[in-house]
Design a protein around this motif. Sequence first.
Motif, short mmCIF file in Angstrom:
data_model
loop_
_atom_site.label_atom_id
_atom_site.label_comp_id
_atom_site.label_asym_id
_atom_site.label_seq_id
_atom_site.Cartn_x
_atom_site.Cartn_y
_atom_site.Cartn_z
N GLY A 7 0.82 -1.21 0.00
CA GLY A 7 0.00 0.00 0.00
C GLY A 7 0.85 1.25 0.00
N LEU A 8 1.94 1.22 0.76
CA LEU A 8 2.84 2.38 0.82
C LEU A 8 3.47 2.65 -0.55
CD1 LEU A 8 4.26 4.49 2.67
CD2 LEU A 8 6.07 2.79 2.98
N LEU A 9 3.89 1.59 -1.23
CA LEU A 9 4.56 1.75 -2.52
C LEU A 9 3.59 2.09 -3.65
CD1 LEU A 9 7.03 -1.29 -2.34
CD2 LEU A 9 7.66 1.12 -2.30
N CYS A 10 2.52 1.30 -3.77
CA CYS A 10 1.62 1.41 -4.93
C CYS A 10 0.64 2.56 -4.83
CB CYS A 10 0.85 0.10 -5.12
SG CYS A 10 1.89 -1.31 -5.55
N GLN A 11 0.35 3.01 -3.63
CA GLN A 11 -0.62 4.09 -3.51
C GLN A 11 0.03 5.35 -2.94
OE1 GLN A 11 -4.66 3.41 -2.78
NE2 GLN A 11 -4.54 1.19 -2.83
N CYS A 12 0.60 5.26 -1.74
CA CYS A 12 1.15 6.47 -1.11
C CYS A 12 2.26 7.11 -1.93
CB CYS A 12 1.68 6.14 0.28
SG CYS A 12 0.41 5.76 1.48
N LEU A 13 3.33 6.37 -2.14
CA LEU A 13 4.50 6.96 -2.80
C LEU A 13 4.24 7.25 -4.27
CD1 LEU A 13 7.42 4.93 -1.16
CD2 LEU A 13 6.48 7.16 -0.51
N TYR A 14 3.49 6.38 -4.94
CA TYR A 14 3.18 6.63 -6.35
C TYR A 14 2.38 7.92 -6.50
CZ TYR A 14 0.82 6.27 -10.85
OH TYR A 14 0.30 6.54 -12.08
N LEU A 15 1.28 8.04 -5.78
CA LEU A 15 0.43 9.23 -5.91
C LEU A 15 1.14 10.47 -5.39
CD1 LEU A 15 -3.09 7.86 -4.94
CD2 LEU A 15 -2.35 8.68 -7.17
N ALA A 16 1.85 10.34 -4.27
CA ALA A 16 2.56 11.51 -3.74
C ALA A 16 3.57 12.04 -4.74
CB ALA A 16 3.24 11.15 -2.42
N GLY A 17 4.31 11.14 -5.39
CA GLY A 17 5.30 11.57 -6.35
C GLY A 17 4.69 12.23 -7.57
N SER A 40 -7.02 -6.76 0.75
CA SER A 40 -5.79 -6.09 0.35
C SER A 40 -6.04 -4.59 0.18
CB SER A 40 -5.27 -6.67 -0.98
OG SER A 40 -4.96 -8.03 -0.83
N LEU A 41 -7.12 -4.25 -0.50
CA LEU A 41 -7.43 -2.84 -0.74
C LEU A 41 -7.71 -2.11 0.57
CD1 LEU A 41 -7.79 -0.81 -3.03
CD2 LEU A 41 -10.22 -1.40 -3.11
N THR A 42 -8.33 -2.78 1.53
CA THR A 42 -8.60 -2.17 2.83
C THR A 42 -7.31 -1.80 3.54
OG1 THR A 42 -10.66 -3.43 3.06
CG2 THR A 42 -9.73 -2.49 5.06
N ILE A 43 -6.37 -2.73 3.57
CA ILE A 43 -5.09 -2.47 4.24
C ILE A 43 -4.34 -1.34 3.54
CG2 ILE A 43 -2.87 -3.47 4.87
CD1 ILE A 43 -4.34 -6.21 4.97
N HIS A 44 -4.34 -1.37 2.21
CA HIS A 44 -3.65 -0.32 1.46
C HIS A 44 -4.24 1.05 1.74
CE1 HIS A 44 -2.30 -3.42 -1.83
NE2 HIS A 44 -1.91 -3.74 -0.61
N CYS A 45 -5.57 1.13 1.80
CA CYS A 45 -6.22 2.43 2.04
C CYS A 45 -6.00 2.92 3.46
CB CYS A 45 -7.71 2.32 1.73
SG CYS A 45 -8.08 2.25 -0.03
N LEU A 46 -5.94 2.01 4.43
CA LEU A 46 -5.67 2.41 5.81
C LEU A 46 -4.27 3.02 5.92
CD1 LEU A 46 -7.21 -0.55 7.83
CD2 LEU A 46 -7.91 1.84 7.96
N VAL A 47 -3.29 2.37 5.30
CA VAL A 47 -1.93 2.90 5.32
C VAL A 47 -1.87 4.26 4.62
CG1 VAL A 47 0.42 2.52 4.47
CG2 VAL A 47 -0.87 0.62 5.46
N SER A 48 -2.53 4.36 3.47
CA SER A 48 -2.51 5.61 2.71
C SER A 48 -3.20 6.73 3.49
CB SER A 48 -3.21 5.41 1.37
OG SER A 48 -2.56 4.41 0.61
#
Length: 322
Positions: free
Chosen positions: A68-78, A176-184
């Motif tokens: 979640g950190l790689l595919c959503q947070c860092l990708y979108l932030a960048g 999986s999507l739930t965990i990714h969104c919580l981290v994001s």
Amino acid sequence: MTALVAAAGLVVMWSSGFVGARLGTAEAPADTLLAWRYLAAAAILVAIVVVRRPRWRRADLPRQALLGLLCQCLYLAGVVTGVGLGVPAGVAALIAVLQPLVVGALAGPVLGERVRPRQWLGLAAGVGGVGLVVAGDAAVGGPPLGYALVAGGMLALSAGTLLERRWRLATPLLDSLTIHCLVSAAVFVASAALAGRLAPPAGAGFWWAVAWVVVLSTFGGYGCYLLALRIFGATGASTLLYLTPPTTMLWALSMFGERIGWLGVVGLVACAGSVWLVLSANGRLRWTRGRWRSSSTRRVEPAFPSSRSPTPTPRSAPTRVT
């Protein structure tokens, strides 16, 4: 049929994120939009989890959080921050879709997937097609930091894609999507709060943009991306992203009246051809009896697993693309 739905859904829904970003950043800063996007998405998904009460494997949680950190947070932030610093959206899109080349280059040593010459031709053609689509933006400058952030976001998504396929976690898609969104949500809320930009604007336009990116981009786009990874593999799923810049162009035409030039049309055709080269080369999609069919036999984990099978079924060994 599942493969076709996943492919079409990924292209259309992933492209909607660029439209949602334009709608949202016209009302508020990017970090404000991202914070409320993931707060809303996480709240909905957590409510579903509370009702379902799934059994998560503790060993998978740290890995899912990293994805979640790689595919959503860092990708979108960048990408979003780079565009905010002055990188043209078209150039950002061109940098972002270099991801299939990165994944293709590393799929062999990391995943054991063989990328055939025909697939390399398709990957290269895809970059050329996207270049034609965004040619109008290529002459516009931007700060080096902005370009570095966009490239960093692309590399983060590439790393997450490769790790997801290497680990082959048995976590159902919805979980999986739930965990990714919580981290994001945690990352973007903290970032916006520290910058003093967490408070949302009062206008209805902002909340319309939030609804857009939550439903279409987060649930639709990332949900289809995770599904496409399990069906097409890392190289195939990444290649589908070549179709997102021309599809975004069609979104912009219908919503904002932005005209499509002849270079854009040629680029769209080139992108479509590149995707066909890659997916048909590994047998994932074939034209049979007047329609596209999937020849994939890989098992896809259901979004809602059966209550009679609380323990995830182990996955088979990674499929070698030949």
